[in-house]
Design a protein around this motif. Sequence first.
Motif, PDB file in Angstrom:
ATOM      1  N   ALA A 182       0.833  -1.199   0.000  1.00 22.64           N
ATOM      2  CA  ALA A 182       0.000   0.000   0.000  1.00 22.64           C
ATOM      3  C   ALA A 182       0.868   1.249   0.000  1.00 22.64           C
ATOM      4  O   ALA A 182       0.589   2.213  -0.725  1.00 22.64           O
ATOM      5  N   ALA A 183       1.949   1.215   0.798  1.00 24.91           N
ATOM      6  CA  ALA A 183       2.819   2.383   0.875  1.00 24.91           C
ATOM      7  C   ALA A 183       3.482   2.665  -0.462  1.00 24.91           C
ATOM      8  O   ALA A 183       3.561   3.817  -0.908  1.00 24.91           O
ATOM      9  N   GLN A 184       3.936   1.550  -1.110  1.00 20.79           N
ATOM     10  CA  GLN A 184       4.582   1.724  -2.405  1.00 20.79           C
ATOM     11  C   GLN A 184       3.606   2.292  -3.424  1.00 20.79           C
ATOM     12  O   GLN A 184       3.937   3.200  -4.185  1.00 20.79           O
ATOM     13  N   GLN A 185       2.406   1.754  -3.419  1.00 23.40           N
ATOM     14  CA  GLN A 185       1.390   2.188  -4.367  1.00 23.40           C
ATOM     15  C   GLN A 185       1.086   3.672  -4.151  1.00 23.40           C
ATOM     16  O   GLN A 185       0.948   4.439  -5.097  1.00 23.40           O
ATOM     17  N   LYS A 186       1.041   4.024  -2.870  1.00 23.24           N
ATOM     18  CA  LYS A 186       0.713   5.408  -2.534  1.00 23.24           C
ATOM     19  C   LYS A 186       1.788   6.355  -3.082  1.00 23.24           C
ATOM     20  O   LYS A 186       1.486   7.391  -3.670  1.00 23.24           O
ATOM     21  N   GLN A 187       3.042   5.927  -2.911  1.00 23.94           N
ATOM     22  CA  GLN A 187       4.145   6.741  -3.410  1.00 23.94           C
ATOM     23  C   GLN A 187       4.058   6.934  -4.921  1.00 23.94           C
ATOM     24  O   GLN A 187       4.178   8.045  -5.428  1.00 23.94           O
ATOM     25  N   LEU A 188       3.821   5.823  -5.598  1.00 21.47           N
ATOM     26  CA  LEU A 188       3.741   5.857  -7.054  1.00 21.47           C
ATOM     27  C   LEU A 188       2.585   6.748  -7.494  1.00 21.47           C
ATOM     28  O   LEU A 188       2.735   7.587  -8.380  1.00 21.47           O
TER      29      LEU A 188
END
Lengths: 339, 213, 544, 234
Positions: free
Chosen positions: B37-43
């Motif tokens: 989720a964190a990675q997706q949010k960053q992207l």
Amino acid sequence: MSHVSVNTALVRSESPSVQRVMLQVLVALLPGIVALYWLTGPGVLLNVVFACFFAVILECMVLVVRKKSLHGEGTDLSIVVAASLLALSVPPTLPFMHLLFGVLVLVLLGKHVFGGLGQNPFNPAMVAYAALFISFPQSMTLWFNPTELTSVSLLDTLKFKTEVVGQTLSHYPAWDAITKATPLEHLRTLKLNQETISVELANHTVSQAPWIIVSACFFIGGVYLLWRKVIQWQIPVTVIASFAIVSLVWATFGTNSIPNIGYSLFSGALIFGAFFIATDPVTAASSTAGRIVYGTGIGLLAFIIRYFGGYPDGFAFAVLLMNLCVPTIDYAVLKLSQP
Amino acid sequence: MSTVKPQRSGLLLSAAVLTCTLLIITVHWFSEPTIIAAQQKQLNELLDNLLPAKSADNNFKDNVVLIESEALGTLDAQRVYRAELNGEPSGAIITAVSTMGYSGDITLLIGIEYNGTIHAVRVLSHSETPGLGDVIETQKSDWIFKFDQLPTAALTNTYWAVKKNGGEFDRITGATITSNAVIKAVERASSWYRLNRDNLHGKKSVKLNQTIL
Amino acid sequence: MSKLLKKIERVVFNRGNNEAPFKFHGGLELAPNKLGLDKSIQTIPLPNELVIPLLNYHKQLLEPVVSIGDHVQKGQWLAHNLPCPANGTVRCLEEREVMQAQPLLTQCIVIDVIVSSKTAIPSGTSPTNNCNTISGYNDNDNSTNNLWLETLQQHGLTGLGGAAFPTAAKLQTWVNANNANTKKAVNTSQLATLIINAAECEPSIACDEALMQAHADEIVKGIELLKNRVQCERCVIAIEDSKPRAIAKIKLALEKQLTTTKTDTPIELLTIPTRYPSGAESVLIKIVTGQSIPKSKLPIDFGVVCLNVGTAYAVWQSYQGEPLTSRIISLTGPAMPNPCNVRVSFGTSIEHVLKSTGNESALKNYTIRAGGPLTGFPVRNMQLPVSSKTNCISAHTSNASATVAQPCIRCNACVDVCPEYLLPQQLHWHISAANWQQSRAQNLFDCIECGCCDVVCPSNIELSNYFRYAKAQLLELDWQEEQAKIAQIRYENRNKRLERLKAEREKEIAFRKSKLATKPAQGENNIADAIARAKARQRNKKKS
Amino acid sequence: MENSTNSNKSLLIEGLWTQNPGLVKLLGLCPLLAVSNSAVNAIGLGIATLFTLLVSNTLVSVFRHHIHTAIRIPLYVLIIATTVTIVELLMRAWFPGMFAALGIFLPLIVTNCLIIGRAEAFASRQSVKQAFIDGLAMGLGFFAVLLILGSAREIIGQGSWLSNANLLFGDLASTWKIEFFDRSNGVLLALLPPGAFIGLGLMLAVKNAIDASLKTKRDTVELLNQRNNQQANT
């Protein structure tokens, strides 16, 4: 300590002293300062006066803190020479705050961190120059455009050198017109854009004329130092010779991206550095052979950094790198020359 | 301690390895969803800045094609994220490389609408001189915002240069090369998009292994 | 590399004939400042007391052979190879300060001088007899040579250049070698050369010059004697070109000598440029032969012997039966009222020297130095006795070297003047950091302490002082190390001895134990026997 | 080798000053120099290192009687690697910005000689309590050096302190940033690698100077005491 003492007064007529040596260096710098004033306006004088003033104050403060006599190290003018050399190496447009940082580095990191005069392994002026160059690349690569110089008054220069503090240079588009990159920076820009530079170079040799005069004035000062035996011939000769030879070889057999010898020698800090920076006795090699190796090394490194490295003029870095090698050079020469 | 037998040591070591592995598996298991989720949010934060809000209703982060074109700087495959609104193409995010930087390549993300208007440009990676060329980062200066809302279709070729070289852009002081490199890369990528947009949006998307840029 | 350099030097500046000497690195052209050469050499009257230190060249204490109250004669030994300078009585044996850079108290013999005409030579060791047995110059078999060397020794001959190295010891290996090859321990192409050092060691000292002006004939005779005794292939007398009068005198004497004797190797007169420190032994050898002597070797290893011109004169005096008990001293300096060169008996106090030459006022008002301006040292105690090392006493208005030393800026002026190719600024750096071993590695011990670096230093650093100090430190360290090694060996030996003793004791114990072990067995047998015997007796009794 | 004579106070003083890992033992310099370009980065790595050190020291001490000498190094590495991996996973999940800023230096804590050094030299021979306190002291010492160096470099280099605090402390912390002067006037040298070396060198010099002056003071006091005693005796 033993009680033998050499009665030097009995055998020497005029006593050599550190002050006298330093004074002669300052005298030798005068023609170059005048030429720079003519080329770049009052900024250079402001730099010299400001740098010397703060360097002396700072030096005295440090000496007081270190509980040293002000009469010994404080009055030998060595700090004035070092500060002048720094002031002449930086652009005349450099904001005062940045120059102050340079002086701080010179006195503290260049000199006193290692124990004061005579103990520093690196040329203090070049340490300060390198620190400034890395820290403030924008203001360190900007010079007044000589062709626009008539419109720059002392007041303008002062304004520039004080007001720009706290602002990015790009906020002052008006200054963009009267400032430009140094010739070598310009050359590098051309090379990176992969445009043919031979035409540019031909034009540039003409616009180089004022810079040649500046270099020639420093050359005269250097010859004066040689005549007064303040410096020895080995270092300036080998620096210039090795640089010239490599340039010549490269210009003949290499690619055409290297300008001719005249251009190479008289642009950038080469002449100034060969006579005034590299010859700093504290940080140079000791023996004759050592000085030859040292000077040759500086010439070669300056060439390599200038034409293949990341910086337009690598003289400061060449000197600092060779400073590192000095103890090794001295030791090797000693080992080789003695039975 | 020397009284401990070698067999026992081996067993102990095996047990320790097992325990540690189990421990890591456990932590991984309960933290994985959060990580993704964190990675997706960053992207998403990065990509969402590059196209106008509500200009896409598809999951354009997964709608990717790999393009090999000199117009994008290198012949290596570059990613292009395609956005669609109501089934119609609405824009794209193009990864482009400039090889003309002061030192090394500059990788850019260019968000461009279907009509050719650039929405935003961001720098993904570079190795320009600190203090000079690195002001193309948004943290260091707002120079890169000069591309925002640039209607490329209406611009002539002479527009794409710094003012000093006859163009319309302010240069970065002391970093003409870097400025020019970015300007040229954006110019080429945007003109390539205008020429190839229909072809591009017709292509089948590829599945990417990594979600990180 | 060094060999290559030397070769190049040889080819490029091929000098070394008697016309043009070799050049040496560094050095300084200093004003000669010689005073009092217009006056003839006076022998100053003997003082009331003479103080003779009982210390030889190797700083070992000598055992006196006279006792308090003895009458002693001029030339008679006070200790082994230490001739007495005058007739007198031994007053006492006591600790006195001797003339040395670092104040040093040592055992001295104090003699009350009896100024009287001839007294009978007392019986006892009198060395003067031996020289009578030496016949002409050319009588050169080993036994004569040994006798001659013995005489030199007994006459107390030391070098008069300043270091006071015993002359006989210097010549020993050379004199008895029969051919030129054995004269060179190190394999060199060098000719076996005898060099007479007539280059004055320092500016303002004029004792050698005065000697040459006064005694050129005797000097030449002395050299001739030395030359024939040591059988060298080349013999050179080197004089600085600033002494035209001395050169003329020596030239004349040489010509005179040539008319009287015939020889294959005439004495060469070599005029060398006046450049300090050309009078230093290693530098002069370099000037004359082109050979540089590393500190680990002696000149004799390269087939070279260098003697002071004063020593040559003393050799002749010795041949005439006269022991070395006096020398010529320059009284000079800007504040000396009556500068002159005088002959002074060893053991005379500075006070007496100055008083008897009309220089008494110098005592009160000015700083007095022993030795020259570069290697000398200030003297505070005016009772210090003159020795064979004392070549000069000078008076100055003030001590000018009191200027404050500033930090070294590594200007390399010292490197340019160092005759030994040292890097004085580097040595100074290491010594300031107490990096003794590092300074040794940088050839500290090659330093001849000429003081050239001190003169040119713009920062007024007393470099040669640092070097003296570091040398002393290193010698001390070496001594400690040696002591530690000796102690280690002693300890190991003791351990070995203890082990051996222990082993012996154990052996002994084991032996005794084994003895004891067998004894009880015997004892039991005895008992058993006794019982058996008793039983037998009882049985017998019963039977009977 | 068990001794419990080390008081907690002396252990703390050792970790923070006399045996400081960053300034005296010069351990773990690679992350120290690389990550100390801002205060927040320094805090992030400092906390991660402190946590790892605490866990590894405690675990090693707990099992010290059961570990055979031959397998001790693999076991220490296993314990440290597990701890670091867990820290890494947790950071990736809950502090993704911080994780991105620290980059490779977070997993590289495994190779930080400080941690394995303390495990080998101290924790394997001391009681659990002692090992825990030693881990805390050493970790805090390292943390302090990182924080001072990071703060100095950030202030000199970009004229601000605690910028990007939100990466570590949540969105509330984005207002913590203190700005001293404009970023464009910062001394870039401080932010670049040479600045890290110069900064650490100056910190070493200051520490040595303080130690030297303390020693002179102590010596003077001792000398005075001795003199007083002598006078009292006479």
